[in-house]
Design an enzyme around this catalytic site. Structure first.
Site, PDB file in Angstrom:
ATOM      1  N   MET A  27      -8.729  -2.407   8.141  1.00 57.87           N
ATOM      2  CA  MET A  27      -8.634  -2.727   9.722  1.00 57.87           C
ATOM      3  C   MET A  27      -7.755  -2.177  10.315  1.00 57.87           C
ATOM      4  O   MET A  27      -7.141  -1.981  11.997  1.00 57.87           O
ATOM      5  CB  MET A  27      -8.341  -4.308   9.594  1.00 57.87           C
ATOM      6  CG  MET A  27      -8.732  -5.388   9.129  1.00 57.87           C
ATOM      7  SD  MET A  27      -7.173  -7.100   9.011  1.00 57.87           S
ATOM      8  CE  MET A  27      -7.484  -6.905  10.196  1.00 57.87           C
TER       9      MET A  27
ATOM     10  N   GLU B  55       0.681  -1.692   0.320  1.00 53.87           N
ATOM     11  CA  GLU B  55      -0.132   0.022  -0.216  1.00 53.87           C
ATOM     12  C   GLU B  55       0.461   1.590  -0.135  1.00 53.87           C
ATOM     13  O   GLU B  55       0.369   1.849  -0.234  1.00 53.87           O
ATOM     14  CB  GLU B  55      -1.098  -0.379   0.917  1.00 53.87           C
ATOM     15  CG  GLU B  55      -1.501  -0.843   1.011  1.00 53.87           C
ATOM     16  CD  GLU B  55      -2.901  -1.333   2.460  1.00 53.87           C
ATOM     17  OE1 GLU B  55      -3.477  -1.700   2.329  1.00 53.87           O
ATOM     18  OE2 GLU B  55      -2.393  -1.185   3.515  1.00 53.87           O
TER      19      GLU B  55
ATOM     20  N   ASP C 276     -11.878  -6.808  -2.484  1.00 48.64           N
ATOM     21  CA  ASP C 276     -13.134  -8.023  -1.836  1.00 48.64           C
ATOM     22  C   ASP C 276     -14.484  -7.474  -2.093  1.00 48.64           C
ATOM     23  O   ASP C 276     -14.290  -6.617  -1.899  1.00 48.64           O
ATOM     24  CB  ASP C 276     -12.175  -9.065  -1.300  1.00 48.64           C
ATOM     25  CG  ASP C 276     -12.256  -8.753   0.028  1.00 48.64           C
ATOM     26  OD1 ASP C 276     -11.484  -7.485   0.614  1.00 48.64           O
ATOM     27  OD2 ASP C 276     -12.967  -8.316   0.433  1.00 48.64           O
TER      28      ASP C 276
HETATM   29  N1  ADE Z   1      -8.962  -5.316   4.046  1.00 44.59           N
HETATM   30  C1  ADE Z   1      -9.919  -6.034   2.401  1.00 44.59           C
HETATM   31  N2  ADE Z   1     -10.379  -6.406   2.173  1.00 44.59           N
HETATM   32  C2  ADE Z   1     -11.248  -6.697   3.975  1.00 44.59           C
HETATM   33  C3  ADE Z   1     -11.613  -7.071   4.306  1.00 44.59           C
HETATM   34  N3  ADE Z   1     -12.223  -7.741   4.144  1.00 44.59           N
HETATM   35  N4  ADE Z   1     -12.279  -6.860   6.077  1.00 44.59           N
HETATM   36  C4  ADE Z   1     -10.583  -6.180   6.191  1.00 44.59           C
HETATM   37  N5  ADE Z   1      -9.947  -5.895   5.813  1.00 44.59           N
HETATM   38  C5  ADE Z   1      -9.788  -5.690   4.955  1.00 44.59           C
END
Ligand code: ADE
Length: 232
Positions: free
Chosen positions: A176, A13, A200
């Site tokens: 997070m 990142e 995602d």
């Molecule tokens: N970072 C990227 N995808 C995530 C997810 N599904 N949950 C938590 N942090 C993430």
């Protein structure tokens, strides 16, 4: 003169930003390396804080105390909680909250941090507007919108938790670190924005999609951040 702290949780990142940096100094503190220098002519400190809210909060405090930053940008990837946000799209934070703060046993709503005057940390409106505008210029093929970042110390990868984050918190994306960075910025009176590209859908497909798309998603964010620092 602005001095912008740029935080990513993972190397991927921040690696693109670090490679574009005209580096003046590297400082190690709390296991993190802080890269000071000039990015597109803007004074910045780029740092990989590590994963999760504790790492993120510590990083903000170090940026405030040791580097005296005036603004904070958090860049990275996230899971989508909003059907309007597809993989590769970008979310710019309107605000952020902790989805894993739960003192409901004592009568507080989930997400509320007791004894604080707010638990929803508002991003700087000017930085949000600039990020939305600049994203359309530098990533014209990528859908961008503003929304709510919900953060917790867990990777969200299931329908049940995903639905709860939508119904209880009206989250648009889950990650997070964002709320911890927002919380730390709030306590230090620092304007901030969180920029997250979707890797995602935070559901049963997340474990498969995340490794496939994290790299491309992180690149979309880096392009935006490089342009944004010139207009903060
Ligand atoms: N970072 C990227 N995808 C995530 C997810 N599904 N949950 C938590 N942090 C993430």
């Amino acid at each position: 003169m602005s001095r912008i702290g740029i935080i990513g949780a993972m190397e991927l990142e921040v690696e693109e930003l670090k490679s574009c940096l005209s580096l003046s100094k590297v400082t190690e503190k709390a296991g993190m390396e802080f890269f000071e220098g000039s990015l597109n002519g803007a004074e910045v400190v780029v740092v990989r804080c590590g994963i999760g809210k504790v790492n993120a909060a510590l990083c903000v405090q170090i940026l405030a105390d040791l580097f005296e930053v005036t603004h904070i940008i958090n860049t990275g990837v996230a899971g989508s909680l909003n059907a309007a946000l597809d993989i590769g799209d970008i979310l710019v934070s309107r605000d952020a909250l902790h989805h894993d703060m739960d003192v409901s046993a004592l009568g507080y709503e989930p997400g509320i941090v007791p004894q604080m005057d707010t638990s929803v940390f508002k991003a700087d409106e000017g930085m949000v507007e600039s990020a939305l505008e600049i994203c359309k210029e530098v990533n014209p093929d990528i859908h961008v919108m503003s929304g709510r970042v919900v953060s917790g110390d867990c990777f969200v990868a299931g329908k049940e938790i995903k639905n709860r984050l939508i119904s209880s918190f009206q989250g648009d994306c889950a990650e997070m670190e964002g709320a911890a960075i927002a919380h730390g910025a709030y306590l230090n009176h620092l304007p901030f924005v969180i920029i997250r590209a979707i890797s995602d859908k935070a559901d049963d497909s997340a474990e498969m999609d995340y490794p496939t798309f994290e790299c491309a998603a992180a690149k979309h964010c880096a392009r935006l951040v490089k342009a944004l620092v010139t207009r903060v």
